[in-house]
Design a protein around this motif. Structure first.
Motif, PDB file in Angstrom:
ATOM      1  N   ALA A  18       0.716  -1.151  -0.093  1.00  0.00           N
ATOM      2  CA  ALA A  18      -0.011  -0.225   0.045  1.00  0.00           C
ATOM      3  C   ALA A  18       0.736   1.372  -0.084  1.00  0.00           C
ATOM      4  N   ALA A  19       2.080   1.177   0.708  1.00  0.00           N
ATOM      5  CA  ALA A  19       2.733   2.455   0.900  1.00  0.00           C
ATOM      6  C   ALA A  19       3.694   2.740  -0.531  1.00  0.00           C
ATOM      7  N   LYS A  20       3.924   1.758  -1.073  1.00  0.00           N
ATOM      8  CA  LYS A  20       4.329   1.718  -2.378  1.00  0.00           C
ATOM      9  C   LYS A  20       3.792   2.094  -3.590  1.00  0.00           C
ATOM     10  N   GLN A  21       2.418   1.760  -3.351  1.00  0.00           N
ATOM     11  CA  GLN A  21       1.356   2.215  -4.484  1.00  0.00           C
ATOM     12  C   GLN A  21       0.906   3.593  -4.169  1.00  0.00           C
ATOM     13  N   LYS A  22       0.948   4.112  -2.926  1.00  0.00           N
ATOM     14  CA  LYS A  22       0.668   5.288  -2.630  1.00  0.00           C
ATOM     15  C   LYS A  22       1.713   6.273  -2.923  1.00  0.00           C
ATOM     16  N   LYS A  23       3.074   6.135  -2.923  1.00  0.00           N
ATOM     17  CA  LYS A  23       4.182   6.533  -3.271  1.00  0.00           C
ATOM     18  C   LYS A  23       4.191   6.857  -4.769  1.00  0.00           C
ATOM     19  N   GLN A  24       3.834   5.745  -5.524  1.00  0.00           N
ATOM     20  CA  GLN A  24       3.872   6.023  -6.873  1.00  0.00           C
ATOM     21  C   GLN A  24       2.824   6.682  -7.545  1.00  0.00           C
ATOM     22  N   GLN A  25       1.627   6.634  -6.925  1.00  0.00           N
ATOM     23  CA  GLN A  25       0.352   7.541  -7.199  1.00  0.00           C
ATOM     24  C   GLN A  25       0.797   8.785  -6.894  1.00  0.00           C
ATOM     25  N   GLY A  26       1.228   9.349  -5.955  1.00  0.00           N
ATOM     26  CA  GLY A  26       1.545  10.569  -5.575  1.00  0.00           C
ATOM     27  C   GLY A  26       2.387  11.221  -6.715  1.00  0.00           C
TER      28      GLY A  26
END
Length: 80
Positions: A18-26
Protein backbone atom coordinates in the motif's frame (compact mmCIF):
# COMPACT_ATOMS: atom_id res chain seq x y z
CA UNK A 1 -2.27 -20.17 17.52
CA UNK A 2 -0.53 -21.16 14.32
CA UNK A 3 -2.07 -18.35 12.27
CA UNK A 4 -0.68 -15.53 14.43
CA UNK A 5 2.75 -15.21 12.78
CA UNK A 6 1.31 -15.60 9.28
CA UNK A 7 -1.23 -12.87 10.01
CA UNK A 8 1.48 -10.45 11.14
CA UNK A 9 3.59 -11.18 8.06
CA UNK A 10 0.58 -10.76 5.78
CA UNK A 11 -0.33 -7.41 7.34
CA UNK A 12 3.24 -6.14 7.03
CA UNK A 13 3.41 -7.20 3.39
CA UNK A 14 0.06 -5.53 2.62
CA UNK A 15 1.15 -2.31 4.34
CA UNK A 16 4.38 -2.29 2.32
CA UNK A 17 2.46 -2.77 -0.94
CA UNK A 18 0.00 0.00 0.00
CA UNK A 19 2.84 2.41 0.84
CA UNK A 20 4.60 1.65 -2.45
CA UNK A 21 1.39 2.16 -4.42
CA UNK A 22 0.61 5.43 -2.61
CA UNK A 23 4.11 6.73 -3.28
CA UNK A 24 3.86 5.87 -6.97
CA UNK A 25 0.40 7.42 -7.25
CA UNK A 26 1.54 10.66 -5.60
CA UNK A 27 4.46 10.93 -7.99
CA UNK A 28 2.18 10.58 -11.01
CA UNK A 29 -0.21 13.20 -9.68
CA UNK A 30 2.63 15.71 -9.22
CA UNK A 31 4.00 15.16 -12.71
CA UNK A 32 0.49 15.50 -14.17
CA UNK A 33 -0.01 18.77 -12.33
CA UNK A 34 3.29 20.12 -13.63
CA UNK A 35 2.46 19.12 -17.20
CA UNK A 36 -0.98 20.72 -16.96
CA UNK A 37 0.52 23.92 -15.59
CA UNK A 38 3.02 24.08 -18.48
CA UNK A 39 0.14 23.79 -20.98
CA UNK A 40 -1.51 26.97 -19.66
CA UNK A 41 0.49 29.53 -21.61
CA UNK A 42 -2.03 32.37 -22.05
CA UNK A 43 -3.21 34.51 -19.14
CA UNK A 44 -6.22 36.82 -19.33
CA UNK A 45 -5.22 40.47 -19.07
CA UNK A 46 -8.28 41.30 -16.97
CA UNK A 47 -8.86 38.42 -14.54
CA UNK A 48 -5.53 36.56 -14.86
CA UNK A 49 -7.26 33.25 -15.69
CA UNK A 50 -4.96 30.88 -17.57
CA UNK A 51 -5.82 29.21 -20.87
CA UNK A 52 -3.99 26.68 -23.07
CA UNK A 53 -4.47 28.28 -26.50
CA UNK A 54 -5.43 31.59 -28.15
CA UNK A 55 -8.80 30.26 -29.39
CA UNK A 56 -9.91 29.45 -25.84
CA UNK A 57 -8.51 32.76 -24.64
CA UNK A 58 -10.51 34.66 -27.26
CA UNK A 59 -13.73 32.80 -26.37
CA UNK A 60 -13.12 33.52 -22.68
CA UNK A 61 -12.51 37.20 -23.35
CA UNK A 62 -15.61 37.58 -25.53
CA UNK A 63 -17.83 35.84 -22.96
CA UNK A 64 -16.43 37.14 -19.67
CA UNK A 65 -15.22 40.63 -20.59
CA UNK A 66 -17.42 41.88 -23.47
CA UNK A 67 -17.14 45.57 -22.47
CA UNK A 68 -13.34 45.60 -22.37
CA UNK A 69 -11.32 46.20 -25.55
CA UNK A 70 -9.85 43.07 -27.13
CA UNK A 71 -6.13 42.60 -26.34
CA UNK A 72 -3.77 43.08 -29.29
CA UNK A 73 -2.65 39.44 -29.24
CA UNK A 74 -6.27 38.34 -29.85
CA UNK A 75 -7.19 40.87 -32.55
CA UNK A 76 -5.25 38.90 -35.15
CA UNK A 77 -6.99 35.58 -34.36
CA UNK A 78 -9.44 34.21 -36.92
CA UNK A 79 -13.07 34.61 -35.83
CA UNK A 80 -15.14 31.46 -36.03
Amino acid sequence: MARGQQKIQSQAKAAERAAKQKKQQGHNANSQKKAAQKALVFACAVCKAQMPDPKTYKQHFENKHPKNPMPKELENEIAE
